[in-house]
Motif scaffolding. Structure first.
Motif, mmCIF file in Angstrom:
data_model
loop_
_atom_site.group_PDB
_atom_site.id
_atom_site.type_symbol
_atom_site.label_atom_id
_atom_site.label_comp_id
_atom_site.label_asym_id
_atom_site.label_seq_id
_atom_site.Cartn_x
_atom_site.Cartn_y
_atom_site.Cartn_z
ATOM 1 N N SER A 6 1.236 -4.276 14.457
ATOM 2 C CA SER A 6 0.905 -3.346 13.434
ATOM 3 C C SER A 6 1.503 -2.166 13.331
ATOM 4 O O SER A 6 0.642 -1.435 14.417
ATOM 5 C CB SER A 6 -0.692 -3.109 12.546
ATOM 6 N N PHE A 8 0.834 1.481 11.585
ATOM 7 C CA PHE A 8 -0.003 2.241 10.442
ATOM 8 C C PHE A 8 0.214 3.785 9.927
ATOM 9 O O PHE A 8 0.522 4.124 11.192
ATOM 10 C CB PHE A 8 -1.443 1.961 10.259
ATOM 11 N N SER A 9 0.133 4.312 9.249
ATOM 12 C CA SER A 9 0.015 5.810 8.502
ATOM 13 C C SER A 9 -1.181 6.005 7.957
ATOM 14 O O SER A 9 -1.593 5.713 6.746
ATOM 15 C CB SER A 9 1.216 6.164 8.166
ATOM 16 N N THR A 11 -3.439 8.649 5.178
ATOM 17 C CA THR A 11 -3.547 9.436 4.214
ATOM 18 C C THR A 11 -3.901 10.944 4.889
ATOM 19 O O THR A 11 -3.919 11.159 5.417
ATOM 20 C CB THR A 11 -4.192 9.421 3.188
ATOM 21 N N THR A 49 7.671 7.497 12.254
ATOM 22 C CA THR A 49 7.772 7.587 10.631
ATOM 23 C C THR A 49 6.243 6.705 10.166
ATOM 24 O O THR A 49 5.480 6.498 9.570
ATOM 25 C CB THR A 49 8.618 6.025 10.637
ATOM 26 N N HIS A 50 5.467 6.039 11.544
ATOM 27 C CA HIS A 50 4.000 6.157 12.221
ATOM 28 C C HIS A 50 3.225 6.944 12.256
ATOM 29 O O HIS A 50 3.846 6.984 13.297
ATOM 30 C CB HIS A 50 4.238 4.498 12.302
ATOM 31 N N SER A 72 -6.407 -2.599 4.519
ATOM 32 C CA SER A 72 -5.338 -2.045 3.410
ATOM 33 C C SER A 72 -6.044 -1.654 2.919
ATOM 34 O O SER A 72 -5.984 -0.608 2.147
ATOM 35 C CB SER A 72 -4.105 -2.363 3.256
ATOM 36 N N ALA A 78 -1.726 5.544 4.275
ATOM 37 C CA ALA A 78 -1.145 4.766 3.382
ATOM 38 C C ALA A 78 0.078 4.300 3.691
ATOM 39 O O ALA A 78 0.828 3.551 2.140
ATOM 40 C CB ALA A 78 -0.482 6.861 3.901
ATOM 41 N N SER A 79 -0.062 3.702 5.047
ATOM 42 C CA SER A 79 1.393 2.399 4.969
ATOM 43 C C SER A 79 0.381 1.271 5.962
ATOM 44 O O SER A 79 -0.927 1.929 6.751
ATOM 45 C CB SER A 79 2.363 2.763 5.003
ATOM 46 N N GLU A 81 2.078 -2.130 7.599
ATOM 47 C CA GLU A 81 2.434 -3.190 8.521
ATOM 48 C C GLU A 81 2.183 -4.289 9.032
ATOM 49 O O GLU A 81 1.879 -2.961 10.346
ATOM 50 C CB GLU A 81 4.002 -2.498 8.320
#
Length: 118
Positions: A6, A8-9, A11, A49-50, A72, A78-79, A81
């Motif tokens: 996974s 993730f980012s 917020t 990016t993450h 999530s 914020a993301s 995946e």
């Protein structure tokens, strides 16, 4: 059990809360995956990016999806995946099975069945 990676980012609000009150989020991640019978293999923060990555083991895709949906839906990210990871043996079997599929790219001359819409 299958492995999952996974990305993730957080917020900006989550980063602000963590900056004012640092917290080891591995403990939470471990509890989430263990609640579905899985295991956390790693938790890393990163540049780029993450903001971070997790390596999980879960009994099946549905169990991992449940964890992903719960995380999530919490609003702190914020993301998020998740990628299913294959062993080399699984990939080799997929390659062997792929050799049996007679794929033709679009426009390669294969006669398409006529489709009617009522």
């Amino acid at each position: 059990m299958p492995l999952y990676l996974s990305k993730f980012s957080y917020t900006p609000e989550t980063w602000a809360r963590l900056a004012s009150n640092p917290e080891d989020r591995r403990k939470a991640a471990k509890a989430y995956i263990e609640s579905v019978g899985g295991k956390l293999h790693g938790f890393w923060y990163s540049f780029g990016t993450h903001d971070g990555y997790n390596l999980w083991e879960a009994p099946d895709n549905v169990s991992m999806a449940a964890v992903a949906v719960a995380i999530s839906g919490g609003g702190a990210l914020a993301s998020f995946e998740t990628t299913v990871l294959l062993t080399v043996e699984e990939a080799m079997e997929a390659m062997r099975q792929a050799a049996q599929i007679k794929y033709q790219p679009p426009g390669a001359g294969q006669q398409q069945p006529e489709v009617t819409v009522d």
